[in-house]
Enzyme design. Structure first.
Site, mmCIF file in Angstrom:
data_model
loop_
_atom_site.group_PDB
_atom_site.id
_atom_site.type_symbol
_atom_site.label_atom_id
_atom_site.label_comp_id
_atom_site.label_asym_id
_atom_site.label_seq_id
_atom_site.Cartn_x
_atom_site.Cartn_y
_atom_site.Cartn_z
ATOM 1 N N SER A 124 0.821 -1.217 0.000
ATOM 2 C CA SER A 124 0.000 0.000 0.000
ATOM 3 C C SER A 124 0.855 1.267 0.000
ATOM 4 C CB SER A 124 -0.964 -0.001 1.191
ATOM 5 O OG SER A 124 -0.248 -0.037 2.404
ATOM 6 N N ASN A 148 1.723 -4.427 -14.529
ATOM 7 C CA ASN A 148 0.668 -5.387 -14.827
ATOM 8 C C ASN A 148 -0.389 -5.425 -13.716
ATOM 9 O OD1 ASN A 148 2.408 -6.573 -13.016
ATOM 10 N ND2 ASN A 148 2.456 -8.559 -14.013
ATOM 11 N N ASP A 171 2.541 -18.951 -11.651
ATOM 12 C CA ASP A 171 2.005 -20.287 -11.394
ATOM 13 C C ASP A 171 3.112 -21.247 -10.969
ATOM 14 O OD1 ASP A 171 3.185 -21.566 -13.681
ATOM 15 O OD2 ASP A 171 1.502 -20.936 -14.919
ATOM 16 N N TYR A 177 6.566 -22.048 -12.879
ATOM 17 C CA TYR A 177 7.705 -21.115 -12.891
ATOM 18 C C TYR A 177 8.515 -21.397 -11.630
ATOM 19 C CZ TYR A 177 10.177 -16.666 -13.638
ATOM 20 O OH TYR A 177 11.124 -15.697 -13.867
ATOM 21 N N PHE A 206 10.370 -11.045 -10.309
ATOM 22 C CA PHE A 206 10.634 -9.640 -10.549
ATOM 23 C C PHE A 206 9.347 -8.845 -10.352
ATOM 24 C CE2 PHE A 206 13.912 -11.783 -12.914
ATOM 25 C CZ PHE A 206 15.012 -10.942 -12.853
#
Length: 148
Positions: A68, A80, A86, A89, A97
Site C-alpha cells: 500500500s 501489470n 504459477d 515457474y 521480478f
C-alpha cells in the site's frame, strides 16, 4: 479441522535481503524486497529483481501486488497491476521480478519492501451455460454502487 500448513521451497539469489517470513495474525500477505539498488527516472520501466525463486505447491499460484505504501514511498506502479506466478515457474533461474514504471525520479535500495504476495489455489474447472435471463436482482449497472 485446521488447514494443514504448506511448505514452500525457496531459493535466494542474494544474501543481502531479509529472509521471507510469514507473520500470523497480522496479514497473510508476505513482503518481497528489492534485491539490488535501482535508480529510475520518471517515465522509465524496469524489472526489479526480488532475489527469490520458489517451488509453489501443485495446484497453487502466487499473486504479487504492490504494498500500500509503494507508490507513496517510491513513486512507482506495477505495470501489470497484479502479477500471477504459477507453479510451473519454479526452476533454478526463475527469479521473481516486479515490473515497475516510475512516475517520478526514484531510488530503491536493496532490502526495501516494494511488493507483497500470497498464494491461492487454482480455481476449479468451470463450464458456462448460456442464458437470456439471469435470475437475480439488478444492482444498477457499472459504477452504480453507493449512489443515493
Amino acid at each position: 479441522m485446521p488447514e494443514q500448513k504448506k511448505t514452500i521451497r525457496i531459493k535466494y539469489f542474494t544474501d543481502k535481503i531479509e529472509r521471507l517470513q510469514y507473520i500470523g495474525g497480522k496479514s497473510d500477505w508476505i513482503d518481497l524486497r528489492a534485491a539490488e539498488e535501482v535508480s529510475m527516472k520518471a517515465g522509465e520501466f524496469r524489472l526489479i529483481p526480488l532475489g527469490i525463486a520458489m517451488e509453489l505447491p501443485k495446484g497453487w499460484e502466487a499473486h504479487v501486488v504492490p504494498r500500500s505504501s509503494t507508490f507513496k514511498s517510491f513513486g512507482i506502479i506495477q505495470t501489470n497491476s497484479m502479477g500471477v506466478i504459477d507453479e510451473t515457474y519454479c526452476g533454478d533461474n526463475d527469479q521473481w521480478f516486479m515490473p515497475a514504471y516510475a512516475l517520478r525520479d526514484t531510488q530503491i535500495h536493496v532490502n526495501d519492501r516494494i511488493c507483497q504476495f500470497r498464494i491461492v489455489e487454482h480455481q476449479p474447472e468451470l463450464s458456462f451455460e448460456e442464458t437470456d435471463v439471469l435470475l437475480n436482482k439488478d444492482r444498477g449497472g457499472f459504477g452504480s454502487t453507493g449512489k443515493a
